[in-house]
Enzyme design. Structure first.
Site: not given
Ligand code: CTP
Length: 404
Positions: A205-208, A272
């Site tokens: 995943g990512n930090k968005s 994102a």
């Protein structure tokens, strides 16, 4: 900086007006508080004077030489009455002018907003209903009270809405050119960060945080657009009047965005999406190997949704306006803007909103700073400020493009 008059009438909710005052002064506006005599039973003039840095007068006959009752109203960019009691609404509707606030209401030629707060019976009484109708017919904004706990143990409709909500409603009145300018437009916004599952419990995943996408959806809805918000794993409350479509992976996001985009006037890809996903999904949780070895994860490329939106649009078509986001850092091969211009060209979208993330800011922060690059070569810098301000500026550019 705007000149705001904050009228306070005599209700228990007047303490919440202090919070609203603080929001305005922190945003750089000048606020003159005009309390009614009875409101001083709840919050004293000293509080208003200390918080606003200006005198808080109730009567017309104080400082007569200043002719305050005429001047304050004439010079105001916005007059708010928070809270507005049933008595104050009745006086305003009848044009009674027996103190500084009610005379100011008669001399003001700017937008006027009332935020009523009272017991449900008083709010629902025909006298109040008629007064609210008269004020609205004359062009004033009367905010609907919230439902919830009232003074004491009772609850119902009549509660003063949250100061942040009132602040946002007031800001919209300060910028009338934006009010309703997106009525008739259908827009799609994607927000958040996608998750690509390896097994039932693990994902890439990512930090968005989704904050910027949610601000975009909220701003467009406030300006009258019909909004579909495709939200990937966002832990935020749904914005008012927005159709929220929750998704998990980039493939889900693609499907939902392309479906909603089919009939849209604008699509903003603030999400994102993960560029890669595991080549295979393992149905059962991947176990430890216990022999010191580690599994390798083979990745495959995800579709580029922005590029697909561009290629789906016939070359001569200007609809939908397609907006991308890019978080960039400068390096030895070029500056943030160099990389962003190359990306705008590569992606073929109409606008690219560029965040400089060299210092690690933006993710999860309530503020944002950006440059909006346009395919016609122009660039607009947006100074550091709340994400809702950047959202409105992006829509300003989109609306301009749709009109031209
Ligand atoms: N985007 C998309 N589909 C993807 C990846 C990104 O639609 N699979 C969109 C994002 O929502 C954003 C824009 O493309 O609006 C730019 O994203 P970014 O990750 O900067 O683009 P990339 O092409 O992945 O560039 P980079 O190689 O710099 O990561």
């Amino acid at each position: 900086m705007s000149q705001i008059v904050l009228g306070v009438s005599g209700g228990i909710a007047s303490y919440k007006a202090a919070e609203l005052l603080r929001l305005f002064t922190e945003a750089g506006h000048s606020v003159r508080v005009v309390p009614t005599r009875s409101s001083l039973h709840f919050v004293g003039a000293a509080t208003w004077e200390a918080l606003s840095g200006q005198p808080a007068q109730t009567e017309v006959f104080e400082h007569v030489d200043e002719v305050a009752h005429v001047r304050i109203g004439q010079q105001a960019d916005l007059v708010l009455v928070v809270p507005a009691t049933a008595n104050l609404l009745a006086k305003a509707a009848a044009g009674i002018a027996d103190d500084l606030l009610t005379t100011t209401l008669l001399t003001a030629r700017c937008p006027v907003m009332f935020a009523p707060a009272m017991h449900t019976e008083m709010w629902e009484h025909e006298a109040t209903t008629d007064n609210v109708r008269i004020l609205r017919e004359r062009g004033a904004t009367v905010i609907e009270p919230a439902v919830g706990r009232l003074t004491g143990v009772d609850s119902g409709k009549g509660r003063l809405p949250d100061p942040v909500h009132l602040f946002e409603a007031a800001l919209r009145l300060l910028e009338p050119q934006r009010a309703g300018d997106m009525v008739g437009m259908r827009v799609v916004v994607s927000a958040g960060g996608t998750r690509e599952y390896l097994d039932p419990v693990r994902f890439l995943g990512n930090k968005s945080s989704g904050l910027q996408g949610y601000a975009l959806a909220e701003a467009a809805a406030a300006r009258g657009a019909e909004v579909t918000l495709v939200a990937a794993n966002v832990a935020l409350p749904d914005p008012a009047d927005v159709d929220v479509v929750p998704v998990v992976s980039t493939q889900d996001l693609r499907e939902a965005v392309l479906k909603a985009a089919a009939d849209a006037d604008a699509v903003v890809m603030a999400a994102a999406p993960a560029d890669f996903r595991p080549a295979e999904f393992v149905d059962a949780k991947i176990k430890k190997t216990h022999d010191g070895s580690a599994p390798s994860i083979l990745l495959v490329e995800n579709p580029d949704i922005l590029a697909e939106l561009v290629s789906n649009r016939p070359v001569a078509e200007r609809r939908p306006v397609i907006v991308g986001f890019a978080a960039e850092t400068g390096d030895a091969t070029g500056s943030v803007i160099d990389h962003a211009r190359a990306k705008l060209q590569r992606k073929g979208c109409d606008l690219l909103v560029v965040n400089d993330v060299s210092a690690g800011q933006v993710f999860g922060s309530p503020d944002n700073q950006a440059v909006i690059l346009s395919s016609d070569g122009s660039a607009q810098e947006v100074a550091l400020g709340p994400k809702i301000d950047l959202a409105h500026t992006i829509w300003d550019v989109v609306v301009q493009r749709s009109d031209s």
